[in-house]
Design a protein around this motif. Structure first.
Motif, PDB file in Angstrom:
ATOM      1  N   TYR A   8       0.865  -1.188   0.000  1.00 40.39           N
ATOM      2  CA  TYR A   8       0.000   0.000   0.000  1.00 40.39           C
ATOM      3  C   TYR A   8       0.899   1.235   0.000  1.00 40.39           C
ATOM      4  N   ILE A  17      -6.250   9.374   2.307  1.00 36.26           N
ATOM      5  CA  ILE A  17      -6.638   8.051   1.818  1.00 36.26           C
ATOM      6  C   ILE A  17      -5.389   7.371   1.257  1.00 36.26           C
ATOM      7  N   LYS A  26      -9.057  -8.386   4.714  1.00 28.81           N
ATOM      8  CA  LYS A  26      -9.590  -7.752   5.913  1.00 28.81           C
ATOM      9  C   LYS A  26      -8.692  -8.058   7.108  1.00 28.81           C
ATOM     10  N   LEU A  39      -7.312  -3.083   8.750  1.00 28.52           N
ATOM     11  CA  LEU A  39      -8.306  -2.775   7.724  1.00 28.52           C
ATOM     12  C   LEU A  39      -9.667  -3.303   8.167  1.00 28.52           C
ATOM     13  N   GLU A  41     -12.115  -3.903   6.157  1.00 28.60           N
ATOM     14  CA  GLU A  41     -12.648  -4.797   5.128  1.00 28.60           C
ATOM     15  C   GLU A  41     -11.547  -5.074   4.109  1.00 28.60           C
ATOM     16  N   ILE A  43      -9.576  -4.774   0.751  1.00 27.99           N
ATOM     17  CA  ILE A  43      -9.402  -3.661  -0.186  1.00 27.99           C
ATOM     18  C   ILE A  43      -8.802  -4.215  -1.476  1.00 27.99           C
ATOM     19  N   HIS A  47      -7.569   0.272  -5.372  1.00 23.78           N
ATOM     20  CA  HIS A  47      -8.579   1.045  -4.650  1.00 23.78           C
ATOM     21  C   HIS A  47      -7.974   1.669  -3.393  1.00 23.78           C
ATOM     22  N   LYS A  48      -8.771   2.485  -2.707  1.00 15.50           N
ATOM     23  CA  LYS A  48      -8.258   3.276  -1.593  1.00 15.50           C
ATOM     24  C   LYS A  48      -9.003   2.949  -0.304  1.00 15.50           C
ATOM     25  N   PHE A  49      -8.333   3.237   0.818  1.00 13.52           N
ATOM     26  CA  PHE A  49      -8.980   3.090   2.119  1.00 13.52           C
ATOM     27  C   PHE A  49      -8.668   4.302   2.985  1.00 13.52           C
ATOM     28  N   GLY A  77      -9.552   2.624   7.817  1.00 15.67           N
ATOM     29  CA  GLY A  77      -9.328   1.272   7.328  1.00 15.67           C
ATOM     30  C   GLY A  77     -10.453   0.740   6.470  1.00 15.67           C
ATOM     31  N   ALA A  78     -11.504   1.552   6.254  1.00 16.64           N
ATOM     32  CA  ALA A  78     -12.614   1.131   5.392  1.00 16.64           C
ATOM     33  C   ALA A  78     -12.372   1.597   3.965  1.00 16.64           C
ATOM     34  N   ALA A  79     -12.994   0.903   3.012  1.00 18.73           N
ATOM     35  CA  ALA A  79     -12.818   1.226   1.598  1.00 18.73           C
ATOM     36  C   ALA A  79     -13.485   2.552   1.244  1.00 18.73           C
TER      37      ALA A  79
END
Length: 553
Positions: A8, A17, A26, A39, A41, A43, A47-49, A77-79
């Motif tokens: 990441y 983000i 996750k 996290l 969920e 990812i 995509h970004k979190f 930590g969520a998308a």
């Protein structure tokens, strides 16, 4: 694919983000700036979190700029998705703040040259083409006849991978060959075999610019078309042209001639103007067009490649089919190559104004002249308002493919797209069809539509184009070689027949932005010299769509 350099990345220290460089399960423990968190969920790659907890209305920052606004509470930590953020971009005005640029080290390029075609106006082409152009769509059928008469006979590439030599079979039959002998006669030739036997080896090709304009619509459409065609005729990659006119259309010959004179007051290239209604007989009209074009080709064949300084390169910067890696790898690397070219006295050209939404102020601050800052701000405001007037807006720019691969707002897409322009000062701002005349980074107003944009870049004088992509695209151009570059190695391997350069090595850590930028410039020099051909040219990708100045995102 080689092991990723890191799973990441925080692209800018101001970003709130984070980009997933690979699929992240996750509960993966993430460490950013010395702080650990899990996290919420899984990812997906690209995509970004969230780096922090967001509340409704909080700003979303990526590449150090505003790219969105939270419309739902988002846990760290969520998308980041289209369901929890919406497009938002920074306000801008024509007032500038001070900007200081540190040019890259160009010592390894100061003595480099490319081999090109020197023109009377001082420009240097990377190719030597002859154009056949209809002034109105009514002539497209006649253009097809001229094309059929010339391309294969002169040994030029057609849309077929092979040619069937039926006349050879007829000759054998007339000479009494048996059925068995006829069956043994080789009559199929590959395109490669044909092009090795070109009658005019110094002429790189004949290009036919068919279009659906020139009449109907509004008069301004025909005026814009003539300025665009004049840009192609005066492009350094073009030696001359044959123009087919019906006679009664809106796009008149004198309109094109005046547009050419505006771009080059001392224009010296051969151009043959043929009017069907004046000549009358269609057979004679076609015959004249073929003969004139043949004579023009014979004269063009006398021009040889000679060394030229790299400051004669006018480089179009284009992207399409972008993904979540585009801004990180290929666009940023192309931006470094752009800075190298600027430092060498060349002219990179950044287009696609809908994809500069959100970075306007940065580009305004980089303008050398206040007039250019004001011009850019005015064009962007007008473009944005016209989109709103028809019930749309820049926020509708991302395609389904962009969104699926992580570019979920226009500002997010734009912030990555603008990286193609590097960090150098903006020396000129051009509206559509205006010619590049000032060395350094130019901004050219075109739509985000890939083909409309590349068509505009060549029409403003680009003699090379580099086209970055994360999802893949077959786009090319009739007169400017288009080098396509992938943001990721998987795409490069999957679509290797149409993609020239792999910037996925930046993602895997095998290359830095700087080393990849130098590889890009090295490839540009090879192709500009005719020592290597762009795959778009080999695939006969000659996309040409004039912009009618309606709303096109």
């Amino acid at each position: 694919m080689a092991k990723m350099a890191q799973p990441y990345s925080q692209i800018d220290t101001r970003d709130n983000i984070i980009v997933a460089i690979q699929d992240l399960p996750k509960s993966t423990i993430v460490n950013i700036a010395g702080k650990d968190f899990p996290l919420e969920e899984a990812i997906k790659q690209k995509h970004k979190f969230a780096l922090y907890d967001f509340q409704i209305g909080d700003e979303i920052i990526m590449y150090g700029v505003l790219v969105g606004e939270a419309i739902q509470p988002i846990k760290r930590g969520a998308a980041i998705t289209t369901k929890n953020i919406k497009h938002a971009s920074a306000e801008f005005n024509s007032e500038q703040s001070k900007y200081k640029w540190t040019a890259p080290d160009i010592s390894k390029y100061t003595e480099r040259t490319f081999k090109g075609y020197h023109r009377a106006d001082g420009s240097v082409g990377t190719r030597n083409y002859w154009l056949v152009i209809p002034l109105v769509f009514c002539e497209n059928r006649n253009i097809d006849v001229v094309q059929d008469a010339l391309m294969e006979a002169l040994g030029y590439q057609t849309n077929k991978d092979y040619s069937v030599d039926t006349p050879k079979l007829i000759e054998k039959y007339k000479n009494g060959a048996s059925p068995e002998e006829l069956m043994e006669t080789s009559i199929v030739h590959t395109t490669e075999e044909l092009t090795k036997n070109r009658l005019f080896p110094n002429v790189d090709g004949i290009k036919f610019l068919k279009h659906d304009g020139g009449c109907g619509g509004i008069r301004q459409d025909s005026e814009t078309l003539c300025r665009l065609l004049a840009g192609y005729i005066t492009n350094s990659n073009v030696a001359g042209a044959t123009i087919l006119s019906l006679g009664c259309q809106n796009a008149q010959m004198d309109m094109l001639q005046n547009a050419i004179a505006e771009k080059d007051k001392n224009f010296q290239k051969p151009v043959y103007y043929l009017e069907q209604q004046q000549i009358g007989n269609e057979r004679k009209f076609i015959e004249t067009a073929v003969k004139k074009t043949f004579i023009g080709l014979s004269q063009t064949n006398k021009i040889d490649r000679k060394p030229a300084a790299l400051n004669k390169l006018v480089l179009g910067l284009e992207c399409g089919g972008s993904d979540g890696f585009s801004g990180i790898s290929c666009n940023s690397a192309l931006g470094y190559a752009s800075d190298l070219l600027t430092a060498l006295g060349g002219s990179p050209v950044l287009s696609e104004f809908p994809e500069l939404n959100g970075v306007e102020q940065e580009l305004i601050n980089r303008c050398n002249e206040k007039e250019d800052a004001e011009k850019f701000a005015n064009i962007m405001n007008r473009y944005s308002q016209r989109a709103k007037d028809v019930g749309s807006g820049f926020e509708n720019n991302p395609s389904p493919g962009n969104i699926k691969d992580g570019l979920i707002t226009d500002a997010m897409k734009s912030a990555g797209a603008a990286k193609k322009g590097g960090t150098s000062p903006v020396t000129s701002v051009l509206d559509y069809t205006e010619k590049v005349k000032t060395p350094g980074l130019n901004l050219l107003c075109t739509p985000g539509n890939d083909v409309e944009s590349t068509t505009g870049l060549a029409g403003s004088g680009c003699n090379m184009i580099v086209f970055t992509t994360g999802l893949g695209t077959p786009t090319g151009n009739p007169v400017a070689p288009v080098l396509k570059m992938s943001s990721n190695t998987a795409l490069f391997e999957r679509m290797n027949d149409i993609i020239d350069i792999n910037a996925g090595t930046v993602i895997t850590g095998e290359d830095t932005i700087q080393s990849m930028g130098e590889k890009i410039l090295d490839e540009i020099i090879l192709v500009a010299s005719g020592e290597k051909e762009a795959k778009a040219v080999l695939q006969n990708q000659n996309d040409f769509i004039p912009w009618k100045r309606g709303i096109s995102l």
